[in-house]
Design a protein around this motif. Structure first.
Motif, PDB file in Angstrom:
ATOM      1  N   CYS A  36       0.835  -1.203   0.000  1.00 28.08           N
ATOM      2  CA  CYS A  36       0.000   0.000   0.000  1.00 28.08           C
ATOM      3  C   CYS A  36       0.873   1.258   0.000  1.00 28.08           C
ATOM      4  O   CYS A  36       1.842   1.360   0.757  1.00 28.08           O
ATOM      5  CB  CYS A  36      -0.915  -0.020   1.217  1.00 28.08           C
ATOM      6  SG  CYS A  36      -1.931   1.450   1.349  1.00 28.08           S
ATOM      7  N   CYS A  38       0.514   4.117   1.071  1.00 27.80           N
ATOM      8  CA  CYS A  38       0.554   5.005   2.238  1.00 27.80           C
ATOM      9  C   CYS A  38       1.694   4.627   3.173  1.00 27.80           C
ATOM     10  O   CYS A  38       2.053   5.390   4.060  1.00 27.80           O
ATOM     11  CB  CYS A  38      -0.777   4.987   2.985  1.00 27.80           C
ATOM     12  SG  CYS A  38      -0.924   3.673   4.202  1.00 27.80           S
ATOM     13  N   CYS A  40       1.625   1.741   4.988  1.00 28.59           N
ATOM     14  CA  CYS A  40       1.124   0.933   6.106  1.00 28.59           C
ATOM     15  C   CYS A  40       1.653  -0.498   6.049  1.00 28.59           C
ATOM     16  O   CYS A  40       1.543  -1.235   7.020  1.00 28.59           O
ATOM     17  CB  CYS A  40      -0.403   0.940   6.127  1.00 28.59           C
ATOM     18  SG  CYS A  40      -1.160   0.129   4.704  1.00 28.59           S
ATOM     19  N   LEU A  73      -8.650  -1.845   4.065  1.00 28.68           N
ATOM     20  CA  LEU A  73      -7.519  -1.609   4.963  1.00 28.68           C
ATOM     21  C   LEU A  73      -7.879  -0.475   5.914  1.00 28.68           C
ATOM     22  O   LEU A  73      -8.725   0.360   5.615  1.00 28.68           O
ATOM     23  CB  LEU A  73      -6.261  -1.229   4.165  1.00 28.68           C
ATOM     24  CG  LEU A  73      -5.771  -2.228   3.117  1.00 28.68           C
ATOM     25  CD1 LEU A  73      -4.506  -1.707   2.460  1.00 28.68           C
ATOM     26  CD2 LEU A  73      -5.517  -3.596   3.729  1.00 28.68           C
ATOM     27  N   CYS A  75      -6.111   2.054   6.598  1.00 28.84           N
ATOM     28  CA  CYS A  75      -5.669   3.363   6.093  1.00 28.84           C
ATOM     29  C   CYS A  75      -6.659   3.939   5.079  1.00 28.84           C
ATOM     30  O   CYS A  75      -6.683   5.141   4.850  1.00 28.84           O
ATOM     31  CB  CYS A  75      -4.294   3.221   5.450  1.00 28.84           C
ATOM     32  SG  CYS A  75      -4.305   2.141   4.004  1.00 28.84           S
ATOM     33  N   SER A  77      -6.600   4.002   1.950  1.00 31.84           N
ATOM     34  CA  SER A  77      -5.883   4.757   0.913  1.00 31.84           C
ATOM     35  C   SER A  77      -6.624   4.668  -0.409  1.00 31.84           C
ATOM     36  O   SER A  77      -7.236   3.648  -0.720  1.00 31.84           O
ATOM     37  CB  SER A  77      -4.488   4.176   0.697  1.00 31.84           C
ATOM     38  OG  SER A  77      -3.762   4.235   1.870  1.00 31.84           O
TER      39      SER A  77
HETATM   40 ZN   LIG Z   1      -2.118   1.850   3.522  1.00 28.70          ZN
END
Ligand SMILES: [Zn+2]
Length: 147
Positions: A36, A38, A40, A73, A75, A77
């Protein structure tokens, strides 16, 4: 750490541990995997099909369509992969996500019903199945004509 770009790595099988910033492409399985964007650390799998993602490789970089929304997820994203670069998209409302999911399911259903029988239907009577489909289609056509 936020990932800014993804470098394509054509592989036969995904490695056990993915490296951030790499886009692993297993063309034999028509699937890509990456971590991912981001940061994470979650693995994101993007299968390629007319109703999933479309991948384009320009010889150096990869683009994916449509955007990648990691709603499952934590996050959440949401980003595009365009020419290998991560372009962040705005957060989608839950309704938009649900609408998108519904559309996906419908598109998949449409595609499956268009397939020749036998793949989804394991009953040993494909002919009967075809007739049922044909007659229901005819019924629908009749309704169309009536109204
Ligand atoms: Zn993420």
């Amino acid at each position: 750490m936020t990932i800014k770009s993804l470098t394509p790595q054509f592989v036969e099988h995904f490695p056990e541990k993915l490296e951030p910033g790499e886009l692993y492409l297993a063309m034999e399985f028509a699937t890509a995997a990456h971590l991912c964007a981001c940061g994470c650390g979650n693995k994101v799998i993007t299968p390629f099909s007319p109703t999933d993602w479309q991948m384009s490789f320009d010889g150096e970089t990869v683009s994916l369509k449509p955007s990648i929304g990691n709603w499952t997820l934590q996050c959440r994203s949401h980003y595009w992969v365009r020419s290998g670069r991560i372009e962040w998209a705005g957060d989608m409302s839950q309704e938009a996500i649900n609408a998108g999911r519904k559309w996906d399911a419908q598109a998949k259903a449409r595609q499956q019903s268009g397939r020749p029988s036998g793949e989804e239907i394991r009953e040993p009577a494909p002919r009967a199945q075809e007739q049922t489909q044909a007659s229901s289609l005819f019924g629908r056509l009749k309704k169309w004509i009536r109204f």
